[in-house]
Design a protein around this motif. Structure first.
Motif, short mmCIF file in Angstrom:
data_model
loop_
_atom_site.label_atom_id
_atom_site.label_comp_id
_atom_site.label_asym_id
_atom_site.label_seq_id
_atom_site.Cartn_x
_atom_site.Cartn_y
_atom_site.Cartn_z
N GLY A 25 43.19 -55.64 -95.00
CA GLY A 25 42.30 -54.51 -95.26
C GLY A 25 42.83 -53.69 -96.41
O GLY A 25 43.79 -54.04 -97.09
N ALA A 26 42.20 -52.55 -96.63
CA ALA A 26 42.61 -51.67 -97.71
C ALA A 26 44.04 -51.21 -97.49
O ALA A 26 44.37 -50.62 -96.47
N GLY A 27 44.92 -51.52 -98.45
CA GLY A 27 46.30 -51.06 -98.38
C GLY A 27 47.16 -51.79 -97.38
O GLY A 27 48.25 -51.32 -97.06
N THR A 28 46.70 -52.94 -96.88
CA THR A 28 47.51 -53.70 -95.93
C THR A 28 47.59 -55.16 -96.35
O THR A 28 46.89 -55.60 -97.26
N ARG A 29 48.46 -55.90 -95.68
CA ARG A 29 48.63 -57.32 -95.95
C ARG A 29 49.03 -58.02 -94.66
O ARG A 29 49.44 -57.37 -93.69
N ILE A 30 48.91 -59.33 -94.62
CA ILE A 30 49.26 -60.11 -93.45
C ILE A 30 50.54 -60.89 -93.71
O ILE A 30 50.67 -61.57 -94.73
N VAL A 31 51.49 -60.80 -92.77
CA VAL A 31 52.72 -61.59 -92.81
C VAL A 31 52.74 -62.48 -91.58
O VAL A 31 52.52 -62.00 -90.45
N VAL A 32 52.99 -63.75 -91.76
CA VAL A 32 53.14 -64.67 -90.63
C VAL A 32 54.63 -64.76 -90.30
O VAL A 32 55.45 -65.13 -91.16
N ASP A 33 55.00 -64.40 -89.07
CA ASP A 33 56.42 -64.37 -88.71
C ASP A 33 56.87 -65.72 -88.17
O ASP A 33 56.11 -66.71 -88.16
N GLN A 34 58.11 -65.79 -87.70
CA GLN A 34 58.68 -67.05 -87.24
C GLN A 34 58.25 -67.42 -85.83
O GLN A 34 58.60 -68.48 -85.33
N VAL A 35 57.49 -66.55 -85.19
CA VAL A 35 56.89 -66.87 -83.90
C VAL A 35 55.51 -67.48 -84.11
O VAL A 35 54.95 -68.11 -83.22
N GLY A 36 54.98 -67.29 -85.31
CA GLY A 36 53.65 -67.78 -85.62
C GLY A 36 52.58 -66.71 -85.55
O GLY A 36 51.39 -66.99 -85.75
N ASN A 37 52.99 -65.47 -85.29
CA ASN A 37 52.03 -64.37 -85.22
C ASN A 37 51.66 -63.87 -86.61
O ASN A 37 52.52 -63.78 -87.50
N GLU A 38 50.40 -63.53 -86.78
CA GLU A 38 49.96 -62.88 -88.00
C GLU A 38 50.07 -61.37 -87.79
O GLU A 38 49.43 -60.81 -86.89
N VAL A 39 50.89 -60.74 -88.59
CA VAL A 39 51.19 -59.31 -88.41
C VAL A 39 50.65 -58.53 -89.61
O VAL A 39 50.97 -58.85 -90.75
N GLU A 40 49.83 -57.53 -89.33
CA GLU A 40 49.28 -56.70 -90.40
C GLU A 40 50.25 -55.56 -90.69
O GLU A 40 50.59 -54.77 -89.81
N LEU A 41 50.68 -55.50 -91.95
CA LEU A 41 51.65 -54.48 -92.38
C LEU A 41 51.07 -53.68 -93.53
O LEU A 41 50.23 -54.17 -94.29
N PRO A 42 51.55 -52.44 -93.69
CA PRO A 42 51.14 -51.67 -94.86
C PRO A 42 51.68 -52.33 -96.12
O PRO A 42 52.69 -53.04 -96.09
N ALA A 43 51.02 -52.09 -97.24
CA ALA A 43 51.45 -52.68 -98.50
C ALA A 43 52.90 -52.31 -98.81
O ALA A 43 53.68 -53.11 -99.33
N GLU A 44 53.28 -51.09 -98.45
CA GLU A 44 54.64 -50.63 -98.66
C GLU A 44 55.25 -50.22 -97.32
O GLU A 44 54.70 -49.34 -96.65
N VAL A 45 56.33 -50.86 -96.95
CA VAL A 45 57.01 -50.56 -95.69
C VAL A 45 58.16 -49.60 -95.97
O VAL A 45 59.06 -49.91 -96.74
N ASN A 46 58.12 -48.44 -95.33
CA ASN A 46 59.15 -47.42 -95.56
C ASN A 46 59.89 -46.99 -94.31
O ASN A 46 60.90 -46.30 -94.41
N ARG A 47 59.39 -47.37 -93.12
CA ARG A 47 60.02 -46.94 -91.87
C ARG A 47 60.20 -48.17 -90.98
O ARG A 47 59.23 -48.72 -90.44
N VAL A 48 61.45 -48.60 -90.83
CA VAL A 48 61.77 -49.85 -90.14
C VAL A 48 62.64 -49.58 -88.92
O VAL A 48 63.60 -48.81 -88.99
N VAL A 49 62.28 -50.21 -87.81
CA VAL A 49 63.10 -50.20 -86.61
C VAL A 49 63.57 -51.62 -86.35
O VAL A 49 62.76 -52.56 -86.39
N ILE A 50 64.86 -51.80 -86.14
CA ILE A 50 65.39 -53.12 -85.76
C ILE A 50 65.77 -53.04 -84.29
O ILE A 50 66.66 -52.28 -83.89
N ALA A 51 65.07 -53.82 -83.48
CA ALA A 51 65.29 -53.83 -82.03
C ALA A 51 66.26 -54.97 -81.68
O ALA A 51 67.45 -54.89 -81.97
N SER A 52 65.74 -56.04 -81.09
CA SER A 52 66.61 -57.11 -80.59
C SER A 52 67.10 -58.07 -81.66
O SER A 52 67.97 -58.90 -81.39
N ALA A 53 66.59 -57.99 -82.90
CA ALA A 53 67.08 -58.85 -83.99
C ALA A 53 68.34 -58.22 -84.57
O ALA A 53 68.39 -57.82 -85.75
N TRP A 54 69.37 -58.11 -83.77
CA TRP A 54 70.57 -57.35 -84.11
C TRP A 54 71.23 -57.72 -85.44
O TRP A 54 71.60 -56.83 -86.21
#
Length: 364
Positions: A25-54
């Motif tokens: 959509g406007a200002g977003t993009r799709i990333v396919v992760d290593q699980v196979g999920n299509e994840v919609e992200l903003p064009a610019e990522v500025n706030r990241v949380v790292i949970a279990s991917a230590w």
């Protein structure tokens, strides 16, 4: 910084190929992760949380050069960082909020307060994805087994995905080449070692009241042991990490034991037989004083991390010291850290990588 020092574009092999980012959509993009999920992200990522991917925290900091875009880290990441050399690269990492996670469980209310653009999680912890999905937070999964637990190749694929998440090209061809050259060097020296000349090894990854948690087949331990010229005695217990009693360990009678840096256990605890209900005195590795705590450099070396090529060499030297007698690990580490991290380590800092630390255990 690692990814800023390398001079050529990252190129993954064909088996690691994943779909490129594409517009949504406007200002977003799709990333396919290593699980196979299509994840919609903003064009610019500025706030990241790292949970279990230590392990990703160390790669992220080296990639970004700072922690400015990290708004949340699992507490296990903080405990590792406080006892690692990562604080030299990113001193502020120990102040990143971690209260959104307790004992590996996400608190959605606390997570929402961080207003993340994306949460990075390990595919082995699907609860992270489900919690984020319910909260409407984009979550990108990183698979531990994406390369059959080959840690050197896994870190390459993780860096590629991280670059797509951040919408920035990663320049890491020299880094990739170093890891692959190390795999070749180790394999070449071990190629003529017969099965009978490969030490029987076992990793300890946890303790229960009456059992020991040991990684079997399809695990990081199985990769490290096999790639470094050993035999994983626990592989016959099946895939993944299993709980076994001391009678089973006596039957396996490993000649070498490696303790992961996710628990506070130290070799002296086994040598001194200090664990209630567990008698280690009959075990060959204890008799030989051949129990080792895994190193911790930029991150805990047990899992894939930016130091994985060093871990492979260290394991090979531990299992076959005569074949790697010419390798000076201190010099190798210094050269690696100078080349890829831009850090000139002192002798004391190198020694700290190989010194056992209770405090670095996850959750302490």
């Amino acid at each position: 910084m690692l990814l800023l020092l390398l001079g050529m574009p990252f190129a993954s092999d064909a088996s690691a190929a994943t779909p490129e980012n594409r517009a949504s959509g406007a200002g977003t993009r799709i990333v396919v992760d290593q699980v196979g999920n299509e994840v919609e992200l903003p064009a610019e990522v500025n706030r990241v949380v790292i949970a279990s991917a230590w392990p990703l925290a160390s790669v992220f900091c080296l990639f970004e050069g700072n922690v400015d875009k990290l708004v949340g880290l699992d507490p296990a990441i903080i405990s590792a960082a406080e006892n690692s050399l990562l604080v030299k690269v990113a001193p502020k990492i120990v102040h990143v909020p971690s209260g959104f996670s307790k004992n590996g469980v996400l608190n959605v209310e606390e997570l929402l307060k961080l207003k993340p653009d994306v949460v990075l999680y390990a595919s082995a912890v699907p609860g992270d994805y489900e919690a984020c999905k319910r909260a409407g937070i984009p979550a990108v999964g990183f698979r531990l087994d994406v390369k059959g637990f080959n840690a050197v190749e896994t870190i390459n694929s993780w860096m590629e995905l991280l670059g797509r998440v951040m919408n920035t090209a990663i320049e890491a061809e020299d880094f990739v080449a170093y890891g692959r050259d190390m795999q070749h060097k180790v394999a070449e020296r071990l190629k003529d070692v017969p099965q009978s000349g490969r030490p029987r090894c076992m990793f300890i990854h946890g303790y229960e009241a009456s059992a020991v948690r040991v990684p079997g087949a399809s695990s990081w331990a199985d990769y490290w042991i096999g790639a470094s010229g050993g035999v994983n005695v626990a592989s016959e217990a099946g895939k993944g990490t299993k709980s076994v009693n001391m009678e089973q360990i006596y039957a396996w009678n490993p000649e070498k034991i490696f303790i992961t840096n996710f628990l506070p256990l130290l070799p002296d605890d086994l040598y001194g037989n200090r664990i209630t209900g567990h008698d280690w005195t009959p075990v060959e590795a204890v008799k030989r004083a051949a129990v080792r705590k895994l190193p911790l450099g930029m991150y805990r070396w047990y899992v894939t991390c930016s130091d994985s090529a060093l871990m492979l060499l260290w394991m090979a030297k531990e299992n076959h010291p005569e074949l790697f007698a010419d390798i000076d690990m201190n010099r190798t580490v210094k050269d690696f850290y100078r080349k890829f991290y831009g850090l000139a380590l002192s002798d004391g800092e190198v020694a700290s990588i190989f010194e056992a630390k209770r405090e670095a255990a996850a959750g302490i």
